[in-house]
Design a protein around this motif. Structure first.
Motif, PDB file in Angstrom:
ATOM      1  N   ILE A  45       0.828  -1.215   0.000  1.00 39.80           N
ATOM      2  CA  ILE A  45       0.000   0.000   0.000  1.00 39.80           C
ATOM      3  C   ILE A  45       0.862   1.265   0.000  1.00 39.80           C
ATOM      4  O   ILE A  45       0.334   2.361  -0.153  1.00 39.80           O
ATOM      5  CB  ILE A  45      -0.986   0.036   1.185  1.00 39.80           C
ATOM      6  CG1 ILE A  45      -0.257   0.201   2.519  1.00 39.80           C
ATOM      7  CG2 ILE A  45      -1.881  -1.182   1.185  1.00 39.80           C
ATOM      8  CD1 ILE A  45      -1.184   0.592   3.655  1.00 39.80           C
ATOM      9  N   LEU A  46       2.180   1.109   0.175  1.00 44.66           N
ATOM     10  CA  LEU A  46       3.115   2.241   0.099  1.00 44.66           C
ATOM     11  C   LEU A  46       4.109   2.011  -1.022  1.00 44.66           C
ATOM     12  O   LEU A  46       4.662   0.908  -1.146  1.00 44.66           O
ATOM     13  CB  LEU A  46       3.902   2.403   1.413  1.00 44.66           C
ATOM     14  CG  LEU A  46       3.160   2.498   2.742  1.00 44.66           C
ATOM     15  CD1 LEU A  46       4.170   2.649   3.876  1.00 44.66           C
ATOM     16  CD2 LEU A  46       2.184   3.664   2.732  1.00 44.66           C
ATOM     17  N   LEU A  47       4.371   3.033  -1.816  1.00 44.82           N
ATOM     18  CA  LEU A  47       5.383   2.938  -2.866  1.00 44.82           C
ATOM     19  C   LEU A  47       6.641   3.671  -2.388  1.00 44.82           C
ATOM     20  O   LEU A  47       7.056   4.682  -2.956  1.00 44.82           O
ATOM     21  CB  LEU A  47       4.877   3.525  -4.184  1.00 44.82           C
ATOM     22  CG  LEU A  47       5.784   3.300  -5.407  1.00 44.82           C
ATOM     23  CD1 LEU A  47       5.981   1.808  -5.656  1.00 44.82           C
ATOM     24  CD2 LEU A  47       5.221   3.981  -6.643  1.00 44.82           C
ATOM     25  N   CYS A  48       7.217   3.165  -1.316  1.00 37.69           N
ATOM     26  CA  CYS A  48       8.421   3.760  -0.745  1.00 37.69           C
ATOM     27  C   CYS A  48       8.868   2.858   0.402  1.00 37.69           C
ATOM     28  O   CYS A  48       8.139   1.964   0.820  1.00 37.69           O
ATOM     29  CB  CYS A  48       8.166   5.177  -0.240  1.00 37.69           C
ATOM     30  SG  CYS A  48       6.835   5.273   0.949  1.00 37.69           S
ATOM     31  N   TRP A 149       1.133   9.080  -0.597  1.00 40.77           N
ATOM     32  CA  TRP A 149       1.875   8.277   0.367  1.00 40.77           C
ATOM     33  C   TRP A 149       1.249   6.882   0.470  1.00 40.77           C
ATOM     34  O   TRP A 149       1.952   5.862   0.434  1.00 40.77           O
ATOM     35  CB  TRP A 149       1.869   8.967   1.729  1.00 40.77           C
ATOM     36  CG  TRP A 149       2.350   8.107   2.872  1.00 40.77           C
ATOM     37  CD1 TRP A 149       1.574   7.549   3.841  1.00 40.77           C
ATOM     38  CD2 TRP A 149       3.692   7.711   3.166  1.00 40.77           C
ATOM     39  NE1 TRP A 149       2.355   6.826   4.718  1.00 40.77           N
ATOM     40  CE2 TRP A 149       3.664   6.911   4.323  1.00 40.77           C
ATOM     41  CE3 TRP A 149       4.927   7.959   2.554  1.00 40.77           C
ATOM     42  CZ2 TRP A 149       4.812   6.348   4.890  1.00 40.77           C
ATOM     43  CZ3 TRP A 149       6.065   7.406   3.128  1.00 40.77           C
ATOM     44  CH2 TRP A 149       6.004   6.613   4.270  1.00 40.77           C
ATOM     45  N   ILE A 150      -0.061   6.816   0.567  1.00 43.58           N
ATOM     46  CA  ILE A 150      -0.783   5.542   0.596  1.00 43.58           C
ATOM     47  C   ILE A 150      -1.557   5.405  -0.713  1.00 43.58           C
ATOM     48  O   ILE A 150      -2.228   6.348  -1.147  1.00 43.58           O
ATOM     49  CB  ILE A 150      -1.755   5.473   1.790  1.00 43.58           C
ATOM     50  CG1 ILE A 150      -0.959   5.516   3.114  1.00 43.58           C
ATOM     51  CG2 ILE A 150      -2.615   4.217   1.730  1.00 43.58           C
ATOM     52  CD1 ILE A 150      -1.838   5.531   4.351  1.00 43.58           C
ATOM     53  N   ILE A 171      -5.033  -5.625   9.584  1.00 41.84           N
ATOM     54  CA  ILE A 171      -3.872  -5.746  10.461  1.00 41.84           C
ATOM     55  C   ILE A 171      -2.618  -5.495   9.627  1.00 41.84           C
ATOM     56  O   ILE A 171      -2.265  -6.300   8.756  1.00 41.84           O
ATOM     57  CB  ILE A 171      -3.798  -7.146  11.092  1.00 41.84           C
ATOM     58  CG1 ILE A 171      -5.111  -7.488  11.799  1.00 41.84           C
ATOM     59  CG2 ILE A 171      -2.616  -7.235  12.055  1.00 41.84           C
ATOM     60  CD1 ILE A 171      -5.176  -8.916  12.309  1.00 41.84           C
ATOM     61  N   PHE A 172      -1.964  -4.375   9.857  1.00 38.79           N
ATOM     62  CA  PHE A 172      -0.720  -4.103   9.149  1.00 38.79           C
ATOM     63  C   PHE A 172       0.380  -4.976   9.734  1.00 38.79           C
ATOM     64  O   PHE A 172       0.560  -5.041  10.957  1.00 38.79           O
ATOM     65  CB  PHE A 172      -0.343  -2.625   9.247  1.00 38.79           C
ATOM     66  CG  PHE A 172      -1.289  -1.712   8.521  1.00 38.79           C
ATOM     67  CD1 PHE A 172      -1.594  -1.928   7.190  1.00 38.79           C
ATOM     68  CD2 PHE A 172      -1.870  -0.631   9.172  1.00 38.79           C
ATOM     69  CE1 PHE A 172      -2.473  -1.098   6.506  1.00 38.79           C
ATOM     70  CE2 PHE A 172      -2.751   0.201   8.501  1.00 38.79           C
ATOM     71  CZ  PHE A 172      -3.055  -0.031   7.164  1.00 38.79           C
ATOM     72  N   THR A 182       2.127   5.520   8.855  1.00 38.98           N
ATOM     73  CA  THR A 182       0.974   4.972   8.140  1.00 38.98           C
ATOM     74  C   THR A 182      -0.288   5.074   8.983  1.00 38.98           C
ATOM     75  O   THR A 182      -1.349   5.494   8.502  1.00 38.98           O
ATOM     76  CB  THR A 182       1.231   3.516   7.740  1.00 38.98           C
ATOM     77  OG1 THR A 182       2.398   3.450   6.895  1.00 38.98           O
ATOM     78  CG2 THR A 182       0.044   2.931   6.994  1.00 38.98           C
ATOM     79  N   LEU A 183      -0.197   4.694  10.260  1.00 40.65           N
ATOM     80  CA  LEU A 183      -1.358   4.785  11.150  1.00 40.65           C
ATOM     81  C   LEU A 183      -1.794   6.234  11.329  1.00 40.65           C
ATOM     82  O   LEU A 183      -2.993   6.547  11.314  1.00 40.65           O
ATOM     83  CB  LEU A 183      -1.027   4.163  12.504  1.00 40.65           C
ATOM     84  CG  LEU A 183      -0.839   2.634  12.517  1.00 40.65           C
ATOM     85  CD1 LEU A 183      -0.316   2.178  13.873  1.00 40.65           C
ATOM     86  CD2 LEU A 183      -2.148   1.927  12.189  1.00 40.65           C
ATOM     87  N   GLU A 184      -0.836   7.135  11.476  1.00 41.17           N
ATOM     88  CA  GLU A 184      -1.163   8.558  11.619  1.00 41.17           C
ATOM     89  C   GLU A 184      -1.855   9.089  10.369  1.00 41.17           C
ATOM     90  O   GLU A 184      -2.817   9.866  10.447  1.00 41.17           O
ATOM     91  CB  GLU A 184       0.110   9.360  11.895  1.00 41.17           C
ATOM     92  CG  GLU A 184       0.703   9.141  13.276  1.00 41.17           C
ATOM     93  CD  GLU A 184       1.982   9.929  13.467  1.00 41.17           C
ATOM     94  OE1 GLU A 184       2.432  10.609  12.513  1.00 41.17           O
ATOM     95  OE2 GLU A 184       2.549   9.864  14.584  1.00 41.17           O
TER      96      GLU A 184
END
Length: 370
Positions: A45-48, A149-150, A171-172, A182-184
């Motif tokens: 889910i993140l490209l980084c 970011w996501i 659940i990450f 990510t949670l923030e």
């Protein structure tokens, strides 16, 4: 350069990169089955990746090198065996560019990678952030441009689950260090701050900001959340029951060193428990490093059986409870995760029925013998 094999399991990502997929998938299963979706972060889910210092361009290049296939020819030069991106080898003898040469962050800028340069540029263009820069919602790429970011496909997935009133938990599960941000970011977005998903603030979705931790050893797995601990040694089904009881969004850092000590095989991977007899709960793990080759896979799937638990091969649960992320599709098709889960749900029904039938035969055989 031509594809040598036509296989329904091979996913043609080349065409998707040049268009935005807008088709709406069939609604996810609205029955009472609870979904527990374990999601990797980086290249899912993140490209980084903060640990490796990869921005969007380098991360995408790294992924592309894992889904392009060829071999070294008799004179020691690399030759492509397929012009089609695929998650699995297109033919016998094919190896991924990554397996042969390691991480090549400028892959599509090299002579070998040039045939895939358009896919790279098309994907980055689709992921460009079109709104004013936001330190949580967007990130600055190597080229100075701003990107999501996501991936939007994640928010579409959340939106769909909430719209269908599904009972679920996300659940990450990551080895990296991007969990906190990510949670923030998700909390910020769900508060109505994402310009494309403001309506999500109208929907109630609990999110835990407490980062959990999972640590493995030869005879135990220990999960820690705050001051609470759950040990596999003390209760064989304790971690399965805990994950199955969760709601909303939570996150855990898994045990990278344990995976490394087990030579990056599934034996040292992120643990996942499956109970085919518990049809009211469906666990699905989505990660770009899930592979059919168990010696090079990242999830350790363990299946409950009547007389205990067994380690299952990845192939047994592939596209049932284990999904290898197709990053190009996740970028280009905002319904990607919805479709992945829908496909898994269809296969899970068949899988649990087969397991039940096998258990019935085993029970019958034991009764006859006794």
């Amino acid at each position: 350069m031509a594809s040598l094999l036509s296989n329904p399991d091979m996913e043609d990502m080349k065409s998707d990169s040049s268009r935005t997929v807008t088709e709406i998938p069939t609604t996810l299963n609205c029955k009472k089955t609870k979904l527990i979706v374990h999601l990797d972060l980086n290249n899912t889910i993140l490209l980084c990746d903060t640990v490796t210092g990869q921005g969007p361009s380098n991360a995408l290049n790294s992924f592309l090198s894992t889904v392009t296939w060829g071999r070294m020819n008799q004179i020691g030069r690399w030759e492509w065996l397929s012009s089609v991106l695929s998650l699995n080898p297109p033919c016998d003898g094919a190896v991924s560019y990554y397996s042969q040469f390691g991480r090549v962050l400028d892959f599509t800028e090299t002579a070998d990678g040039q045939p895939f340069k358009k896919i790279h540029s098309d994907c980055l263009q689709k992921l460009e952030w079109q709104n004013p820069y936001d330190e949580l919602l967007s990130t600055t790429g190597e080229d100075g441009k701003h990107y999501h970011w996501i991936l939007p496909a994640f928010f579409e997935f959340i939106d769909d689950l909430l719209s269908q009133n599904r009972e679920f938990a996300i659940i990450f599960r990551t080895f990296g260090t991007d969990l906190c941000r990510t949670l923030e970011t998700i909390q910020f977005a769900l508060s109505g701050n994402h310009p494309e998903y403001k309506h999500l603030q109208m929907k109630q979705l609990p999110i835990s900001m407490v980062e959990g931790r999972i640590r493995c050893s030869p005879d135990n797995v220990v999960l820690t959340v705050g001051s609470d601990q759950i040990s596999l040694k003390s209760e064989s089904r304790g971690l399965y029951n805990y994950f199955s009881s969760l709601k909303g969004i939570v996150g855990f850092q898994d045990h990278f060193d344990w995976w490394a000590r087990n030579n990056y095989s599934n034996r040292g991977g992120k643990p996942l428990w499956i109970d085919p007899s518990h049809t009211g709960v469906h666990h699905i793990f989505i990660d770009d490093n899930i592979r059919l080759n168990d010696s090079d896979s990242i999830v350790n799937p363990q299946v409950f059986v009547k007389d205990g638990i067994r380690i299952a091969p990845t192939a047994e649960l592939y596209n049932i409870c284990l999904v290898q992320t197709n990053l190009v599709k996740a970028i280009c098709d905002r319904n990607y995760f919805i479709k992945c889960v829908q496909h898994c749900e269809e296969n899970f029904i068949k899988y649990t029925a087969q397991c039940a039938a096998q258990d019935a035969v085993t029970t019958s055989d034991k009764s006859t013998t006794s």
